[in-house]
Design an enzyme around this catalytic site. Sequence first.
Site, PDB file in Angstrom:
ATOM      1  N   GLY A  40       0.835  -1.194   0.000  1.00 24.13           N
ATOM      2  CA  GLY A  40       0.000   0.000   0.000  1.00 24.13           C
ATOM      3  C   GLY A  40       0.870   1.244   0.000  1.00 24.13           C
ATOM      4  O   GLY A  40       1.868   1.318   0.724  1.00 24.13           O
ATOM      5  N   ARG A 330     -21.345  14.629  13.620  1.00 25.23           N
ATOM      6  CA  ARG A 330     -21.583  13.785  12.454  1.00 25.23           C
ATOM      7  C   ARG A 330     -22.534  12.634  12.712  1.00 25.23           C
ATOM      8  O   ARG A 330     -23.486  12.408  11.961  1.00 25.23           O
ATOM      9  CB  ARG A 330     -20.256  13.189  11.966  1.00 25.23           C
ATOM     10  N   ARG A 456     -13.670   9.149  14.485  1.00 24.57           N
ATOM     11  CA  ARG A 456     -12.501   9.945  14.133  1.00 24.57           C
ATOM     12  C   ARG A 456     -12.889  11.407  13.941  1.00 24.57           C
ATOM     13  O   ARG A 456     -13.910  11.702  13.337  1.00 24.57           O
ATOM     14  CB  ARG A 456     -11.871   9.417  12.843  1.00 24.57           C
TER      15      ARG A 456
END
Lengths: 658, 264
Positions: A40, A330, A456
């Site tokens: 990655g 959120r 997060r």
Amino acid sequence: MLDAKIPQEVPLDNKWTYYKGHCKLVNPANKRRLEVIVVGTGLAGASAAAALGELGYQVKAFCFQDSPRRAHSIAAQGGINAAKNYQNDGDSVFRLFYDTIKGGDYRAREANVHRLAEVSTNIIDQCVAQGVPFAREYGGLLSNRSFGGTQVQRTFYAAGQTGQQLLIGAYQAMERQVALGNVKMYSRHEMLDVVMIDGKARGIICRNLVTGKLERFFGHAVLLCTGGYGNVFYLSTNAMGCNVTAIWKAHKKGAWFGNPCFTQIHPTCIPVTGDHQSKLTLMSESLRNDGRIWVPKKQGDNRKPNEIPEEERDYYLERRYPAFGNLVPRDVASRAAKERCDAGYGVGTSKQAVYLDYADAIKRYGKIEAGKQAMENADEATIILLGKEVVKEKYGNLFDMYEKITGENPYEVPMRIYPAVHYTMGGLWVDYELMTTVPGLYCLGEANFSDHGANRLGASALMQGLADGYFVIPYTMGNYMSAEIRTKAISTDHPAFEETEKAVADRINQLMNIKGKQTVESFHKRLGKIMWNKCGMARNAEGLKQAISEIQQLKKDFWSDLRIPGEINEMNPELDKAGRVADFIELGELMCMDALQRNESCGGHFREESQTPEGEADRKDDEFAYVSSWEFKGENQWELHKEELKFEVAKPSKRSYK
Amino acid sequence: MTPLGGTGGFMEHKNINVKLKVWKQKNSQTAGRFETYEAKNISTEMSFLEMFDVLNEELISDGKEPITFDHDCREGICGTCSMYINGRPHGPWHATTTCQLHMRAFNDGETIVVEPWRANAFPVIKDLMVDRTAFERIIQAGGFISVNTGNAVDANAIPVDKDKADASFAAAACIGCGACVAACKNSSAMLFVSAKVTHLALLPQGEPERRTRALNMVAQMDKEGFGGCTNTGACEAVCPKEISIDNIARLNKEYLAAGLLSEK
């Protein structure tokens, strides 16, 4: 019991300094003989490959994309946090640490988060030195903005393309090491298994996606930096290629999986338009600063938004949360939108959307502007015209993007938005050194579970990716590598390589030989629907149990009726996808199991059984202040291990928005 | 053409049928040809790539070979998608990548011709997918600032003129998709190279390697088989990130100065 290997000798704010002063070192001559595999090449992988190459390790880096510069870190818009306190507004390492722990709803490890806050300042220095063109003030110094409801301005940014600029910085640093011969890059290579020798990770098996051939690679250590697994929901803001395969293979080879059910669902995304939908696009959260969110008061109202009079609109966030209104966090905003749509008040063709309306903001700004220009008797049309100019100045690029995708002009008609899967806080369990439960196997960035707890904060993903790659792994790997200096490079003819490659080849053959009728996409969509409906924004025990049995059925159907066109030994994107979906199906089951055992609501994880009488999340610290870490025991079988979370500095408190 | 061609406000969606002429090529060793497909009942709400997804699902269900194409983020930033649509890289919309192009750009019954990037330096891998690793090697030749991790001074130690920082950022917005090369009659990579040279040359951090960077990147570009620039501006016209051709003028200046002044 899980040992996170946190230095116990010193208090929290001194742990990282103490660790760096006492960890083992590898001398330069030995580094040149040690090989590291990095899978990655997003922020975590590219920064790790560059930093390790600079130290002199022999690095091999892998990505499935055609170029390492295309990893999905590139799509991050908002910015990157750092405790620089350039604004003199009271920021500090401690405050960034505290905000991150609290934002994560007290489900992250204190020592890791404190280290993250400490190295955040080094990241900005490093990026500027590399030529990352951050936004600047006229005096030539760096500009900051606030983000995600924090009280200080600590976010560094490059317009709405911060992820792109940081990734290009890390990519260029890595390409420099390629030119110097310290890093060898393998693009269009997908890792399909970890090779284990004597209980240690010693290499990987890859499929060369251009030729379809399997290839073997040796490394003294293996780093997985492969991002999040939001695509288990089929629709998400992730790129099409984002997948769980690398960490899932590692999981099946002994790496335990931490908090798999912790998923972040972002409230402001462009909604699904139909079954053809392939992915979802995020609209920056900043739009909620000025827009008002509403749905019609009448169920199934098919009128156009402008034809619905004011008194027939339900501004449900302002109604339910008078104190915070449209600016609730959120997770709350996402769940409230889902509640209205499920109850039949959704808008647009799919009825799975709510309006984000700028009409009031345009008028408000227009009046202010008219006042500034001393136009005392400005008519309505003039005020709207002036207001549109102000809104364009503030949000023009977002409005343009919305118009490009939907074909609708958001200055004239309200935008339609709906929540979408955005980030996964869960990932492979790692200790303080970022090592998984497999010796020699590390996990960095979004792919690990470590820093964000159950939720997060904005502008923290980029920070963690670069912290892990540039400033953590170069130190922590030494502790393991110093004991490997006598280990000669192992030939890839070793029986372990042969066996692992054969197992990978067998699985590919098995997939190709199903020769059924249904496409990979159709299975992926079915999985996504199960996950979204039963393990999405709100979860309950009954739904999760149903989901588990539905996923097990889906798995049977997949392995008996899948159709993959083409051949093995050629470029075959359908085959690539089939392997990834097969892994997503298994992961989906584990996510549901994890959500089922965590009978509390925390951060992005909302259990309907665990809410206050007002419908707010009810976190249960007495029972659930732990990291759930799952050990793979065989088909459909996992064992739960718990890492107890101790909060010595940031004492848990309730998050409240009313 | 603009995304919202005068419809103003609310968009009415409809379904259309289109005919596709798509380049099919098994691999880099075999010759390719155009194949014709019918895409029926396509919602104008779909993106161009979603139309391809729908078509591919039908092809697979019918036991036929799907069309291979590069794509990833589908939000216009990763630079993976790369198609020549109706004679233009990324299709008819200005400053838009293929993945952000939507089907309302096309009319019912229209024939759409889709080809891969065409350049010697970008060999076809399969169908519409090409190999762009030549760009990687150009970056390796000098598209970086040589600073090891941990060596950096405080980020605010060196002030940077805001106008220069903004211009540097505008050049750094390049997504490396290769549309500039595909549009150029000479398959020149000058816009790509000049964007990187500009990005780094305008910053004080990029100053020490300014000359060698311009020389080495241009040398590598030539070695990869990209053609020369004749200033027709086709690259700028098709760039989805609106990278300005002014960057090429800057590259020429940098290159010339480096050639005159370099002691290496």
